[in-house]
Motif scaffolding. Structure first.
Motif, PDB file in Angstrom:
ATOM      1  N   SER A   1      11.031  -7.267  -1.043  1.00 37.76           N
ATOM      2  CA  SER A   1      10.416  -8.481  -1.544  1.00 37.76           C
ATOM      3  C   SER A   1       9.019  -8.521  -1.376  1.00 37.76           C
ATOM      4  N   ILE A   2       8.643  -7.903  -0.077  1.00 38.56           N
ATOM      5  CA  ILE A   2       7.173  -7.825   0.180  1.00 38.56           C
ATOM      6  C   ILE A   2       6.622  -6.687  -0.704  1.00 38.56           C
ATOM      7  N   GLY A   3       7.151  -5.532  -0.722  1.00 35.16           N
ATOM      8  CA  GLY A   3       6.671  -4.540  -1.772  1.00 35.16           C
ATOM      9  C   GLY A   3       6.572  -4.864  -3.164  1.00 35.16           C
ATOM     10  N   LEU A   4       7.486  -5.708  -3.678  1.00 32.38           N
ATOM     11  CA  LEU A   4       7.380  -6.156  -5.018  1.00 32.38           C
ATOM     12  C   LEU A   4       5.944  -7.323  -5.053  1.00 32.38           C
ATOM     13  N   TYR A   5       6.028  -8.154  -4.013  1.00 29.91           N
ATOM     14  CA  TYR A   5       4.992  -8.788  -4.180  1.00 29.91           C
ATOM     15  C   TYR A   5       3.712  -8.289  -4.250  1.00 29.91           C
ATOM     16  N   LEU A   6       3.378  -7.385  -3.177  1.00 31.03           N
ATOM     17  CA  LEU A   6       2.205  -6.261  -3.264  1.00 31.03           C
ATOM     18  C   LEU A   6       1.842  -5.869  -4.618  1.00 31.03           C
ATOM     19  N   GLN A   7       2.848  -5.254  -5.115  1.00 31.83           N
ATOM     20  CA  GLN A   7       2.802  -4.441  -6.377  1.00 31.83           C
ATOM     21  C   GLN A   7       2.345  -5.458  -7.458  1.00 31.83           C
ATOM     22  N   SER A   8       2.918  -6.806  -7.402  1.00 35.18           N
ATOM     23  CA  SER A   8       2.560  -7.754  -8.182  1.00 35.18           C
ATOM     24  C   SER A   8       0.832  -8.060  -8.255  1.00 35.18           C
ATOM     25  N   LEU A   9       0.430  -7.956  -6.969  1.00 42.13           N
ATOM     26  CA  LEU A   9      -0.865  -8.370  -6.686  1.00 42.13           C
ATOM     27  C   LEU A   9      -1.601  -7.424  -7.424  1.00 42.13           C
TER      28      LEU A   9
ATOM     29  N   PHE B   1       2.851  -7.313   7.233  1.00 50.13           N
ATOM     30  CA  PHE B   1       4.467  -7.322   7.041  1.00 50.13           C
ATOM     31  C   PHE B   1       4.953  -6.441   6.368  1.00 50.13           C
ATOM     32  N   SER B   2       4.095  -5.530   5.567  1.00 49.10           N
ATOM     33  CA  SER B   2       4.626  -4.360   4.863  1.00 49.10           C
ATOM     34  C   SER B   2       4.904  -2.935   5.811  1.00 49.10           C
ATOM     35  N   ASN B   3       5.906  -2.762   6.001  1.00 51.19           N
ATOM     36  CA  ASN B   3       6.269  -1.688   6.792  1.00 51.19           C
ATOM     37  C   ASN B   3       5.389  -1.665   8.207  1.00 51.19           C
ATOM     38  N   PRO B   4       5.658  -2.785   8.882  1.00 53.47           N
ATOM     39  CA  PRO B   4       4.990  -3.057   9.845  1.00 53.47           C
ATOM     40  C   PRO B   4       5.086  -2.565  11.148  1.00 53.47           C
ATOM     41  N   ASN B   5       4.112  -2.278  11.985  1.00 50.34           N
ATOM     42  CA  ASN B   5       4.389  -1.608  13.268  1.00 50.34           C
ATOM     43  C   ASN B   5       4.848  -2.800  14.323  1.00 50.34           C
TER      44      ASN B   5
END
Length: 275
Positions: free
Chosen positions: A265-273, A89-93
């Motif tokens: 929000s998804i970007g921030l979550y992926l960075q937190s991982l 879902f991050s910058n999805p096609n």
């Protein structure tokens, strides 16, 4: 499909039909008529397009095999299923995103409306879509006390689709579901048992599997037709909205996922991982 024979704990041989796939492992106990579907997609059984397609395909195969019941569980330590693969879902096609959403719709309907009874053996954390898979089964046995379960989408800055929410309402009721969904609450095993999100709590996986088999054995003398018709009547209100509004649901999810706020929000979550 290959066959293998294993020695069970009572030192008697049971005939198992066995299939091993890249992300799923399935066995059918020919004596009991019970299938076990084991998710095995490291590191967290995240649901991407291919995994969802495989689950849906296996459910169809079980229907053709005319099994008497199914146990759904995980082969990973500490994780039942982490839900949808957030990287999808991050910058999805847009085309792939649409396919993921429609495949998940169909997979949920297939699991929620199985013609055979199902048990989720929750042997690890089960957030978001993992919680949905568990709730879609007829019975839930959760290993405790250290794992958690819930629909935590709001904490990720996203919204659980209406059919996710409707499924939770059907399990724990309107008020508890509203609080759970809006706060994104994750419940411990004991808390989940207290509100009815799971049906039993046990200390280990072996006990959980045994509890699952005991539940499925309740249906040995129950007409499969009577079971299926009763289940369909009870679950029809929950599924009918999605059946009637699949495109509406798809449009909502795709639009919301593509929005700048959700992507942030998804970007921030992926960075937190990564941290």
């Amino acid at each position: 499909m290959l066959r293998r024979y294993i020695l069970n704990k009572t030192n008697t041989f049971i005939n198992y039909r066995y299939a091993s796939q890249s992300m799923l492992q399935s066995t059918i106990d020919d004596k009991l008529g019970i299938a076990t579907l084991v998710m095995n997609k490291p590191p967290v059984n995240s649901l991407n397009l291919e995994f969802l397609e495989e689950i849906k395909s296996q459910l169809t195969q079980f229907k053709n095999d005319k099994i008497r019941g199914m146990i759904l569980t995980s082969d990973l330590q500490k994780i039942f299923c982490a839900g949808l693969d957030i990287t999808e879902f991050s910058n999805p096609n847009p085309e792939r995103l649409s396919k993921i959403c429609t495949t998940f719709q169909d997979t949920w309907l297939a699991l929620y409306l199985t013609q055979f009874p199902t048990v989720a053996v929750i042997n690890g954390h089960s957030p978001a879509g993992g919680c949905l898979l568990a709730m879609s089964c007829d019975y839930r046995v959760m290993v405790g006390p250290n794992y958690t379960i819930g629909l935590n989408e709001t904490k990720l800055g996203i919204v659980a689709p209406k059919w996710f929410q409707d499924c939770m309402v059907a399990v724990i009721g309107q008020r508890k579901a509203e609080v759970s969904l809006t706060t994104g609450k994750m419940y411990t095993t004991d808390q989940a048992l207290q509100i009815g999100l799971v049906d039993e709590s046990v200390p280990d996986v072996d006990n959980a599997i045994n509890k699952g088999i005991q539940f499925l054995n309740n249906f040995q003398k129950i007409s499969p037709w009577a079971y299926k018709m009763t289940k369909d009547i009870r679950r029809q209100p929950t599924v009918q909205w999605l059946i009637d509004n699949k495109q509406k649901d798809l449009d909502f999810v795709v639009k919301s996922m593509m929005s700048p706020n959700v992507q942030k929000s998804i970007g921030l979550y992926l960075q937190s991982l990564k941290k």
